[in-house]
Design an enzyme around this catalytic site. Sequence first.
Site, PDB file in Angstrom:
ATOM      1  N   TYR A  33       0.825  -1.204   0.000  1.00 21.05           N
ATOM      2  CA  TYR A  33       0.000   0.000   0.000  1.00 21.05           C
ATOM      3  C   TYR A  33       0.855   1.248   0.000  1.00 21.05           C
ATOM      4  CZ  TYR A  33       0.658   0.976   5.047  1.00 21.05           C
ATOM      5  OH  TYR A  33       1.175   1.291   6.269  1.00 21.05           O
ATOM      6  N   ARG A  52       8.187   4.650  -4.442  1.00 16.70           N
ATOM      7  CA  ARG A  52       8.214   3.671  -3.340  1.00 16.70           C
ATOM      8  C   ARG A  52       7.188   2.565  -3.595  1.00 16.70           C
ATOM      9  NH1 ARG A  52       7.249   5.766   2.704  1.00 16.70           N
ATOM     10  NH2 ARG A  52       5.134   6.015   1.901  1.00 16.70           N
ATOM     11  N   ARG A 100      -6.811 -20.815  -2.211  1.00 10.11           N
ATOM     12  CA  ARG A 100      -5.819 -20.603  -1.144  1.00 10.11           C
ATOM     13  C   ARG A 100      -4.638 -21.561  -1.275  1.00 10.11           C
ATOM     14  NH1 ARG A 100      -4.212 -22.305   3.847  1.00 10.11           N
ATOM     15  NH2 ARG A 100      -3.410 -20.655   5.200  1.00 10.11           N
ATOM     16  N   HIS A 102      -0.204 -21.051  -0.401  1.00 10.49           N
ATOM     17  CA  HIS A 102       0.815 -20.054  -0.048  1.00 10.49           C
ATOM     18  C   HIS A 102       1.635 -19.609  -1.257  1.00 10.49           C
ATOM     19  CE1 HIS A 102      -0.277 -21.435   3.912  1.00 10.49           C
ATOM     20  NE2 HIS A 102       0.491 -20.503   4.474  1.00 10.49           N
ATOM     21  N   LYS A 144       6.419  -1.529   1.898  1.00  5.89           N
ATOM     22  CA  LYS A 144       5.208  -1.023   2.556  1.00  5.89           C
ATOM     23  C   LYS A 144       4.100  -2.063   2.388  1.00  5.89           C
ATOM     24  CE  LYS A 144       2.934   3.453   3.356  1.00  5.89           C
ATOM     25  NZ  LYS A 144       3.021   3.407   4.807  1.00  5.89           N
ATOM     26  N   GLU A 176      11.819   2.667  14.366  1.00  6.44           N
ATOM     27  CA  GLU A 176      10.840   3.679  13.958  1.00  6.44           C
ATOM     28  C   GLU A 176       9.592   3.540  14.815  1.00  6.44           C
ATOM     29  OE1 GLU A 176       9.487   2.952   9.934  1.00  6.44           O
ATOM     30  OE2 GLU A 176       9.430   0.797  10.266  1.00  6.44           O
ATOM     31  N   LEU A 200      10.789   1.690   7.383  1.00  3.38           N
ATOM     32  CA  LEU A 200      10.204   2.132   6.118  1.00  3.38           C
ATOM     33  C   LEU A 200      10.927   3.416   5.708  1.00  3.38           C
ATOM     34  CD1 LEU A 200       7.725   1.595   4.157  1.00  3.38           C
ATOM     35  CD2 LEU A 200       6.744   3.603   5.261  1.00  3.38           C
TER      36      LEU A 200
HETATM   37  N1  PDD Z   1       2.401   5.076   7.578  1.00  7.28           N
HETATM   38  N2  PDD Z   1       7.081   3.910   9.207  1.00  7.28           N
HETATM   39  C1  PDD Z   1       5.969   3.165   9.108  1.00  7.28           C
HETATM   40  C2  PDD Z   1       5.983   1.772   9.665  1.00  7.28           C
HETATM   41  C3  PDD Z   1       4.803   3.704   8.519  1.00  7.28           C
HETATM   42  O1  PDD Z   1       3.698   2.942   8.413  1.00  7.28           O
HETATM   43  C4  PDD Z   1       4.822   5.042   8.032  1.00  7.28           C
HETATM   44  C5  PDD Z   1       3.637   5.682   7.384  1.00  7.28           C
HETATM   45  C6  PDD Z   1       6.016   5.781   8.154  1.00  7.28           C
HETATM   46  C7  PDD Z   1       6.131   7.184   7.627  1.00  7.28           C
HETATM   47  O2  PDD Z   1       6.215   7.180   6.205  1.00  7.28           O
HETATM   48  P1  PDD Z   1       5.672   8.382   5.322  1.00  7.28           P
HETATM   49  O3  PDD Z   1       6.386   9.632   5.776  1.00  7.28           O
HETATM   50  O4  PDD Z   1       6.044   8.017   3.932  1.00  7.28           O
HETATM   51  O5  PDD Z   1       4.195   8.483   5.541  1.00  7.28           O
HETATM   52  C8  PDD Z   1       7.124   5.173   8.730  1.00  7.28           C
HETATM   53  C9  PDD Z   1       1.225   5.551   6.891  1.00  7.28           C
HETATM   54  C10 PDD Z   1       0.953   7.013   7.053  1.00  7.28           C
HETATM   55  C11 PDD Z   1       0.062   4.667   7.273  1.00  7.28           C
HETATM   56  O6  PDD Z   1       0.288   3.476   7.429  1.00  7.28           O
HETATM   57  O7  PDD Z   1      -1.067   5.159   7.371  1.00  7.28           O
END
Ligand code: PDD
Length: 283
Positions: A33, A52, A100, A102, A144, A176, A200
Amino acid sequence: MSTLCYLNGEFLPLEEARIPVLDRGFIFGDGVYEVIPVFGRRPFRLQPHLARLARSLDAVGIRDPLNAATWPRLIATLIERNPFRDLSVYLQITRGVAPRNHAAPKDCQPTLFAMVSPMPPQTEVQPVAIATMADIRWQRCDIKAIALLPNVMARTAAVTAGAYEAVLFREDLLTEGASSNVFVVVDGVLRTPPHSGHILPGITRDTLVEALAGTPDAVQETDITRAEVLAAEEIWLTSSTRDVVPVGTLDGWPVGQGAPGPVYRRVMERYDAFKQRELAASA
Ligand code: PDD
């Protein structure tokens, strides 16, 4: 208020969108996503977000259902056909519907879903509380991925403890937040963990690093220990939906001399100016 979303080629009210239960996103969390912030109806840092997304799709071997020209068009249409000026666009691509198993099938038609959410109004910054926790995630946090169970568990534990966000440590090192990147000011120096499979590569993080490059507040991308976080004069969180947020307390203890601190105030002037220039240039 009902919003208009997009599912596999069709625009429709969000409440009416449906996917089959055999979608591999539902069964396996097999998808990726992206979340793109939009200010005054203009996407902010659209190309880095799309780059990304392309990297995430490539890393997990899901075919990109659109291309370099059609992604911006889809996002522009969602902005046009919804009422908000400031919003975030959520994009999700799963591997698609299949019996289904894997092992990923070769010939799956990806599911593409997109929706918008209004952005909370940008008022006076309120410092937030964070709770520290062990980072129990995998080695590819740079993808992501929609499979977010450890992030959900961490954020839920933080909220249960009365905090806004969980801040994670792998062994002794800061990684993070559950859905944000982390910056600290230690001995007057602004630092954030380097890119790796443990975080991320946040677009807001990278934008802040870029906006401050060559200034006296240039960001050092270095490992940060738990002791350094606990001793930090300032801690900030960054994400596309909240921008840059100062941390007021860590596990119930005040951070530094009170948030927002002097480095935050100074840096935010530069960051806001950078952001306004970028948005004006994207008109
Ligand atoms: N999440 N780290 C993680 C694990 C995240 O899920 C996010 C953002 C960030 C920050 O990344 P960015 O600056 O590109 O938004 C760091 C989004 C906002 C979400 O899951 O809703």
